[in-house]
Design an enzyme around this catalytic site. Sequence first.
Site, short mmCIF file in Angstrom:
data_model
loop_
_atom_site.label_atom_id
_atom_site.label_comp_id
_atom_site.label_asym_id
_atom_site.label_seq_id
_atom_site.Cartn_x
_atom_site.Cartn_y
_atom_site.Cartn_z
N TYR A 124 0.87 -1.18 0.00
CA TYR A 124 0.00 0.00 0.00
C TYR A 124 0.90 1.22 0.00
CZ TYR A 124 -3.25 3.59 1.77
OH TYR A 124 -3.98 4.74 1.94
N LYS B 133 5.68 9.84 8.08
CA LYS B 133 5.50 9.37 9.45
C LYS B 133 6.55 9.91 10.44
CE LYS B 133 3.07 5.31 7.68
NZ LYS B 133 1.69 5.29 8.18
N ASP C 203 9.44 2.59 -1.23
CA ASP C 203 8.49 3.31 -0.38
C ASP C 203 8.84 2.98 1.07
OD1 ASP C 203 4.84 3.47 -0.05
OD2 ASP C 203 6.49 4.38 1.06
P1 KE4 Z 1 -0.33 8.62 4.29
O1 KE4 Z 1 -0.90 9.26 3.04
O2 KE4 Z 1 -1.38 7.82 5.05
O3 KE4 Z 1 0.46 9.59 5.18
O4 KE4 Z 1 0.79 7.57 3.81
C1 KE4 Z 1 0.42 6.57 2.88
C2 KE4 Z 1 1.41 5.42 2.98
C3 KE4 Z 1 2.38 5.30 2.01
N1 KE4 Z 1 3.29 4.29 2.05
C4 KE4 Z 1 3.27 3.38 3.06
C5 KE4 Z 1 4.29 2.29 3.08
C6 KE4 Z 1 2.30 3.48 4.10
O5 KE4 Z 1 2.29 2.57 5.09
C7 KE4 Z 1 1.35 4.52 4.06
C8 KE4 Z 1 0.25 4.66 5.10
N2 KE4 Z 1 0.17 3.62 6.07
C9 KE4 Z 1 -1.15 3.39 6.63
C10 KE4 Z 1 -1.00 2.20 7.59
N3 KE4 Z 1 -1.40 1.00 7.01
C11 KE4 Z 1 -1.70 4.60 7.28
C12 KE4 Z 1 -2.90 4.36 8.17
C13 KE4 Z 1 -4.17 4.92 7.56
O6 KE4 Z 1 -4.39 4.75 6.33
O7 KE4 Z 1 -4.94 5.51 8.35
#
Ligand code: KE4
Length: 424
Positions: free
Chosen positions: A141, A264, A236
């Site tokens: 993801y 993060k 990523d």
């Molecule tokens: P954000 O757009 O949520 O800041 O980041 C997206 C993203 C991109 N790449 C990786 C490897 C990620 O894990 C994420 C976001 N992680 C999720 C957890 N599974 C965020 C939690 C959520 O969607 O509320």
Amino acid sequence: MSSAALFARAQQLIPGGVNSPVRAFRSVGGAPFFVKAARGATLTTADDVELIDFVCTWGPAIHGHNHPRIKAAIAAALESGTSFGTPNPYEVEMAELIVQFFPSIQKVRMCNSGTEATMSAIRLARGYTKRDKIIKFAGCYHGHSDSLLIKAGSGALTHGNPDSAGVPASFARETIVLPYNDPAALDAAFAANPGQIAGVIIEPYCGNVGFIMPDAGYLRYLREITAKHGTVLIFDEVMTGFRLAKGGVQELEGITPDLTTLGKIIGGGLPVGAFGGRADIMDHLAPVGPVYQAGTLSGNPLAMAAGIAALRLLEELNPYARLDALGGQLRDAVIAAAASKGMPVQVPQRGSMFSIFFNAAPVRDYATALQSDAKLFGRFFHGCLARGVYLAPSAYEAGFLSTAHEGSAIARACEVLTETIRDL
Ligand code: KE4
């Protein structure tokens, strides 16, 4: 006001009552609790229940919640204002820290989320190579941009299908979805699309399908085949960057990607994202080059100040061995408890990341992850929650530890996980 009352109000005004779907507990059942405070390894809910937190706001809280050094950095920055819309000194210090931690990053651009970072990196790879197709991997993801909300199509080597309503089929056609840990699938995809693949984006260690690490040699092969075809390799590391090592998975594995996406931890809990890599690619970005990318709050001084404090703490503490020992304690407790009742379980763990699959076979990709017993995980999740331990509310998410878990929190958590497995 109780979580139940807050949730009832929230559902009137916010779709599903949440601002991000995973928080709704849909895959584990029940209603989400609301949190009113967080400190160290602990969350305090709106119902005044204290929970030991293994979500750590999905990764940022590697030093625990509300760390005094991060709090002080935000307060100091706040004295000068919240946002200037101009370059500011914090951005330069953040860029210097990122480049110092990640030798593969020669230039970096700040943005406001991991989604923005990966979306921009994909656009940059396409603009740099003048190609349209990208490869992603099932189970990985990368946020919710249209090109990345794609699932494997019928012919996994041709094009994908939308993985969300609202994504045009025309977008999906440019994304190829391959199985993770499958070198032959890489060969076939490049053979079927000669000279057409702009970029490959991968979570080098997967954290969004549970925690899955690559087979030995897989990432090296990915680096070789992308270099051979002039395809931009994007790691990523939004989740793994600064968490599994100062320089993320690329430091652990000794692999140099062309671009890296981050997020993060570098915001210290405030909204942030970043992408960076080879200067000859990054210089295709506006205002230098033809690839447009922008953001009102990119490089926001409060988020930069918080992130700088978080990275400086990592420099001072170098906590990775301690975090790996904590992760090992948790892993060993779960494995021992499951073994005592002959329950099949897999507990992949590296440093401060782990997951718990109720599965007899090692989980090495999306397909094997899906064979885990998600219903049993739901019962396990609620059993732990009832005993004061909050795991990620999904069988297909990673768990996170912080330095604040050392001592009583990890000891209590191991007891709770053991008791809960015993009573499953
Ligand atoms: P954000 O757009 O949520 O800041 O980041 C997206 C993203 C991109 N790449 C990786 C490897 C990620 O894990 C994420 C976001 N992680 C999720 C957890 N599974 C965020 C939690 C959520 O969607 O509320």
